[in-house]
Design a protein around this motif. Sequence first.
Motif, PDB file in Angstrom:
ATOM      1  N   HIS A 101       0.850  -1.186   0.000  1.00  0.00           N
ATOM      2  CA  HIS A 101       0.000   0.000   0.000  1.00  0.00           C
ATOM      3  C   HIS A 101       0.890   1.242   0.000  1.00  0.00           C
ATOM      4  O   HIS A 101       2.111   1.137   0.019  1.00  0.00           O
ATOM      5  CB  HIS A 101      -0.943  -0.060   1.194  1.00  0.00           C
ATOM      6  N   LEU A 110      -0.737  12.458  -5.055  1.00  0.00           N
ATOM      7  CA  LEU A 110      -2.003  11.856  -5.472  1.00  0.00           C
ATOM      8  C   LEU A 110      -2.160  11.861  -6.990  1.00  0.00           C
ATOM      9  O   LEU A 110      -2.922  11.063  -7.531  1.00  0.00           O
ATOM     10  CB  LEU A 110      -3.166  12.560  -4.782  1.00  0.00           C
ATOM     11  N   VAL A 113      -0.684   8.645  -7.661  1.00  0.00           N
ATOM     12  CA  VAL A 113      -1.665   7.610  -7.325  1.00  0.00           C
ATOM     13  C   VAL A 113      -2.660   7.431  -8.470  1.00  0.00           C
ATOM     14  O   VAL A 113      -2.975   6.308  -8.871  1.00  0.00           O
ATOM     15  CB  VAL A 113      -2.398   7.954  -6.008  1.00  0.00           C
ATOM     16  N   ASN A 124      -9.035   0.497  -5.988  1.00  0.00           N
ATOM     17  CA  ASN A 124      -9.759   1.150  -4.894  1.00  0.00           C
ATOM     18  C   ASN A 124      -9.569   0.462  -3.551  1.00  0.00           C
ATOM     19  O   ASN A 124      -9.875   1.033  -2.514  1.00  0.00           O
ATOM     20  CB  ASN A 124     -11.254   1.230  -5.220  1.00  0.00           C
ATOM     21  N   VAL A 128      -4.366   4.110   0.657  1.00  0.00           N
ATOM     22  CA  VAL A 128      -3.583   5.311   0.389  1.00  0.00           C
ATOM     23  C   VAL A 128      -3.675   6.162   1.654  1.00  0.00           C
ATOM     24  O   VAL A 128      -4.716   6.766   1.934  1.00  0.00           O
ATOM     25  CB  VAL A 128      -4.109   6.084  -0.832  1.00  0.00           C
ATOM     26  N   CYS A 130      -2.809   9.297   3.658  1.00  0.00           N
ATOM     27  CA  CYS A 130      -2.420  10.665   3.301  1.00  0.00           C
ATOM     28  C   CYS A 130      -1.957  11.427   4.532  1.00  0.00           C
ATOM     29  O   CYS A 130      -2.763  11.883   5.346  1.00  0.00           O
ATOM     30  CB  CYS A 130      -3.588  11.398   2.642  1.00  0.00           C
ATOM     31  N   ILE A 142      -7.343  14.742  -2.347  1.00  0.00           N
ATOM     32  CA  ILE A 142      -7.847  13.682  -1.465  1.00  0.00           C
ATOM     33  C   ILE A 142      -9.350  13.509  -1.680  1.00  0.00           C
ATOM     34  O   ILE A 142      -9.857  12.389  -1.830  1.00  0.00           O
ATOM     35  CB  ILE A 142      -7.546  14.007   0.011  1.00  0.00           C
ATOM     36  N   LEU A 145     -10.189  11.808  -4.930  1.00  0.00           N
ATOM     37  CA  LEU A 145      -9.896  10.378  -4.880  1.00  0.00           C
ATOM     38  C   LEU A 145     -11.020   9.623  -4.162  1.00  0.00           C
ATOM     39  O   LEU A 145     -11.507   8.596  -4.641  1.00  0.00           O
ATOM     40  CB  LEU A 145      -8.557  10.146  -4.180  1.00  0.00           C
ATOM     41  N   ILE A 146     -11.443  10.162  -3.029  1.00  0.00           N
ATOM     42  CA  ILE A 146     -12.512   9.506  -2.258  1.00  0.00           C
ATOM     43  C   ILE A 146     -13.840   9.580  -3.004  1.00  0.00           C
ATOM     44  O   ILE A 146     -14.576   8.584  -3.115  1.00  0.00           O
ATOM     45  CB  ILE A 146     -12.633  10.135  -0.857  1.00  0.00           C
ATOM     46  N   HIS A 150     -12.520   5.655  -4.206  1.00  0.00           N
ATOM     47  CA  HIS A 150     -11.381   4.999  -3.551  1.00  0.00           C
ATOM     48  C   HIS A 150     -11.681   4.890  -2.055  1.00  0.00           C
ATOM     49  O   HIS A 150     -11.333   5.760  -1.263  1.00  0.00           O
ATOM     50  CB  HIS A 150     -10.088   5.779  -3.782  1.00  0.00           C
ATOM     51  N   CYS A 153      -8.834   5.259   0.845  1.00  0.00           N
ATOM     52  CA  CYS A 153      -8.023   6.461   1.036  1.00  0.00           C
ATOM     53  C   CYS A 153      -8.280   6.970   2.451  1.00  0.00           C
ATOM     54  O   CYS A 153      -9.433   7.255   2.816  1.00  0.00           O
ATOM     55  CB  CYS A 153      -8.384   7.531   0.011  1.00  0.00           C
TER      56      CYS A 153
END
Length: 466
Positions: A101, A110, A113, A124, A128, A130, A142, A145-146, A150, A153
Amino acid sequence: MNTKYIDLIDQTFYFPQEEFKLKDNNLLFHDIDLMALVEKYGTPLKFTYLPQISNNIQRAKQWFANARKTNKYKGKYYYCYCTKSSHFKHVLNEALKNDIHIETSSAFDLDIVNTLKAEGKINNNTFVICNGFKRDEYINNIANLINGGHKNCIPVIDNFEEIDLLTQQVKRKFKIGIRIASEEEPKFEFYTSRLGIGYKNIVPFYNRQVRDNRKLELKMLHFFINTGIRDNAYYWNELAKCLKVYVSLKRICPSLDSLNIGGGFPIKNSLGFEFDYQYMIDEILNQIKLTCDEEEVPVPNIFTEFGSYTVGESGGAIYKVLYQKQQNDREAWNMINSSFITTLPDTWAINKRFILLPVNRWNDSYERVLLGGLTCDSDDYYNSEQHMNAIYLPKYNKDKDLYIGFFNTGAYQETIGGFGGLQHCLIPAPKHLLIDKDEKGNLVTTVFKEQQKSEDLLKILGYHEQ
């Protein structure tokens, strides 16, 4: 009389070692013929031996598997790689072969990523983590991504404002961690880490900002020691304080199920390096289990964030000794054909030690020397090595070329040194090689980056058009 360099090494250390041995009076590193590299590619030269990244990851995974079995530890283990140690694609590609990871520290991380996801290297379900102080672009990345699905995260909260900043951007329920602001080692310049939230403030912070927020699920407590995982009173004392916080939080927060023991393992910095990795992992899991059993709470899943340990021992640098300057009756300076400030900045910035060995002439007599770089800066030198703060190398001879190697340099040097950019006194960055193995186990070498040219630097400085 035992007057040869090989005699000095034999008398001082166990040699040969796992990664070092000799062939025809020359040094091999993981069976890489270093003189053959020198003869083909010249110097100064940097290289990355990619298989060592996977080797170290697999070793750590096995140590944790052993410790979980020994301690009957029911929590899971997750290996994370700290991208800040080396962001290069070849490093991530190799590391991600090992079901690991990722830990990030800035907004642009990111973007890496997202690229890895697009290439199918992660998905997913990849954690990750952060870390770092988060503002605007990092928060936005962030959230994107969420919001994009994902689910693993986990932004680790560093200060009291980040909850509000994240909840404004994230459109769904998401997981978070909280970082403990650990106390620094007693000899440090200040008492408490600037990162994270103080021990005594974490439970009140959870009650005030997290407990009743339906968008948040606290999953992780993050514990980081700046000096890394060491077998000393300072580390064990900070771990004990961390576990008290974990137990207090777990009692009021059922979703909390993970402890991130960030702060990596040391890497080999001399031929005399000793560190019992298996013992340390056994004892860490034992301490966690003892505390949790005593307080009647389930043991947490364990996350580690190994950066230097993952990539450090894959790197090396080779230089040629150009000339020897006898400055007084005791100090002889061997001048290398590059700069320590620009190519190994940790030696200058934090007095970092690396393994230093001659590449050739091991059967020659030796002398004590200092090493100087090419810049006009008085700090461009290296004089702290494994031989009691002295450097011994085969005697300088203008008619017999001498090459020296620094090993286990794979973490941080390129990013701290500003890879591809300007260097002090316009010393060019060396050629960089990638060394891998093919399906048959044969070594395969490719040039990742040629040595910088004058026109590369002049373009950056504005003298030539981009």
